[in-house]
Design an enzyme around this catalytic site. Sequence first.
Site, PDB file in Angstrom:
ATOM      1  N   ASP A  22       0.829  -1.206   0.000  1.00 36.03           N
ATOM      2  CA  ASP A  22       0.000   0.000   0.000  1.00 36.03           C
ATOM      3  C   ASP A  22       0.866   1.260   0.000  1.00 36.03           C
ATOM      4  O   ASP A  22       2.099   1.180   0.109  1.00 36.03           O
ATOM      5  CB  ASP A  22      -0.915  -0.051   1.242  1.00 36.03           C
ATOM      6  CG  ASP A  22      -2.273   0.585   0.977  1.00 36.03           C
ATOM      7  OD1 ASP A  22      -2.389   1.344  -0.002  1.00 36.03           O
ATOM      8  OD2 ASP A  22      -3.208   0.340   1.758  1.00 36.03           O
ATOM      9  N   ASP A  55     -11.168   2.589  -2.790  1.00 37.49           N
ATOM     10  CA  ASP A  55     -11.623   1.322  -2.205  1.00 37.49           C
ATOM     11  C   ASP A  55     -13.064   0.987  -2.605  1.00 37.49           C
ATOM     12  O   ASP A  55     -13.951   1.835  -2.551  1.00 37.49           O
ATOM     13  CB  ASP A  55     -11.551   1.408  -0.669  1.00 37.49           C
ATOM     14  CG  ASP A  55     -10.111   1.433  -0.187  1.00 37.49           C
ATOM     15  OD1 ASP A  55      -9.188   1.509  -1.028  1.00 37.49           O
ATOM     16  OD2 ASP A  55      -9.912   1.388   1.035  1.00 37.49           O
TER      17      ASP A  55
HETATM   18  C1  GLA Z   1      -6.239   1.079   1.763  1.00 35.15           C
HETATM   19  C2  GLA Z   1      -6.404   0.030   0.673  1.00 35.15           C
HETATM   20  C3  GLA Z   1      -7.389  -1.034   1.130  1.00 35.15           C
HETATM   21  C4  GLA Z   1      -6.905  -1.662   2.428  1.00 35.15           C
HETATM   22  C5  GLA Z   1      -6.682  -0.576   3.473  1.00 35.15           C
HETATM   23  C6  GLA Z   1      -6.013  -1.119   4.724  1.00 35.15           C
HETATM   24  O1  GLA Z   1      -7.416   1.810   1.970  1.00 35.15           O
HETATM   25  O2  GLA Z   1      -6.853   0.628  -0.509  1.00 35.15           O
HETATM   26  O3  GLA Z   1      -7.548  -2.018   0.121  1.00 35.15           O
HETATM   27  O4  GLA Z   1      -5.722  -2.377   2.171  1.00 35.15           O
HETATM   28  O5  GLA Z   1      -5.852   0.466   2.975  1.00 35.15           O
HETATM   29  O6  GLA Z   1      -5.795  -0.126   5.691  1.00 35.15           O
END
Ligand code: GLA
Length: 562
Positions: free
Chosen positions: A160, A217
């Site tokens: 990430d 997301d």
């Molecule tokens: C981000 C990513 C998600 C998840 C969260 C975890 O928002 O896009 O897919 O991995 O972090 O904190």
Amino acid sequence: MKFLFAPIVVLALLSWPCAGREPKGAPKAEALYHSLAMTPPMGWNSWNVFHGNIDEEKIRGIADALVASGMRDAGYEYLVLDDGWMASHRDSVGTLVADPAKFPSGMKALADYIHSKGLKFGIYQDRGHSTCMKLPGSFQHEQQDMDLFAQWGVDYLKLDSCYAEINGRLSTADYAVYRDCIIKTGRPMILSLANYTDPSWAWGGGQIGHLWRTSYDIGPSMGSVYYCADTTAGDIVIHPAFNGLWQFAGPGRWNDPDMLEVGNLKSDRENRTHFALWCILAAPLMAGNDLRSMTASVRDVFTAAEVIKIDQDPRGVQGCKVYDDGDHEVYHKPLSDGATAVLLLNKGAKDADLTVSWDQIGLKGPQKVRDLWQRKDLGIYTNQFTATALPQHDHRLLKIGTPGRPPLPLPSAVAPAKYMVTSQGKTYLSGLYYVWRSGPAAPRYNSNFEGQPIVIGGTPYQRGFGFKGRGLAMFKLNGKANHFTAVIGLDAACQSDDSCRFKVRNLDPIGPTSLLYDSGKMTRDTAPKTVDVDVSGVDCLILECESKKALANWAEVYVVVD
Ligand code: GLA
């Protein structure tokens, strides 16, 4: 000479086995790394359903369910632990530790359990100093963490980007560090670039990792599913001329519209449509529901062999739209066996008949049509096929054509000269398609945002861009250009309280590292400015307008290749 020569030969002979191993092993590890995801990865990830509420009992239960449901045998091999698995601090020597309350037996034991089930083990980390949940990130611990993951038996890393904008490295350089560290461990690991909303396809994410996020997301609603699908298949993040991101994907490099919400949606119809969309888009299939309690009908969606086969087709073509009127869509994915997969989708509130005609998909004459959910041949159709009375969020997923024929041609891709700087001298950016954009609306080419001529400080300009409010647009200089110039200013139609900061960035949309130019706050009364920036070596250049609602103009925007 004689005396000097002998020790050199001895030294050379002594060091030969080591020296010989390095060059032989390294390219092998690299070749292995790049061959890891020749079809889109499949598995399960903990985030969508559990967020940070994970523990070893739940995860062992998920591993058991992957096997018992038949999903492992259907191809779901990676069980990935997302954010929330680690303790809030590294140990005294800087080693990451699993949260002792959630994972008392430790990660190695969990990995061993997952492996004992015939599955592969994936883990989440962040390339900033912290993860998105504010747990310890990998920044400045890159090799140490990759070595630890290799020791635990990690097979897949979702990496990430929270806080990474202050690392002092551009995304390309930063992600490349991890690729190299992973290859150095000698353990094959898939690298999933979770650079959500940032344009990894534009800067060659496929040379660094195996898949990259294209959307914010996902959430458990059809609105979110359609938004995520359209980042990959529509013009939410790229110029409409590209017809989505399909030309950037292929074996070993996949657009990732995020993990599945199958099983978390309102009905089986929605679950099936979401799954079929991901399959036609050759998207990674990472389940995101509680597999321990899913219904038989949800399991049947995940294990529909003929539908999965479309996603996993070895030709690796991402399907693209051949029709879209806002409510109704038709997708086409040419397969390796000479046939094509077609998705007819009704997003609209009213029931609808949807037709695919053969000229949309490169076929002629009588063709076999098979329904892939029903696993049934529907017959031979000439020139077109119509699905009748499809309710909202319903679809048909079909295979059309005759396997055994030569593969159908791909749709035409956008030629490099239309979206990259390819020639010496001046290139006007308004003569190139942008490769990424962000913000509520796309910039207008060669006019202000309202379609009127570009006027800055009373001077009219024929070429340039009109933005309204917040907006970013990326252009591919391809490392070729040396100078960037533009005239900037607010449009005469702006209100007196409107303002904009014009910024020019190298590759990354946020953070201090990528900033090449900042105009400061400009209002209607600020005199126009001329921007002049050295862009030597810049692969992707971003024009940014930081503004609430101003009409902001960029005129005579060009780069020069010396
Ligand atoms: C981000 C990513 C998600 C998840 C969260 C975890 O928002 O896009 O897919 O991995 O972090 O904190």
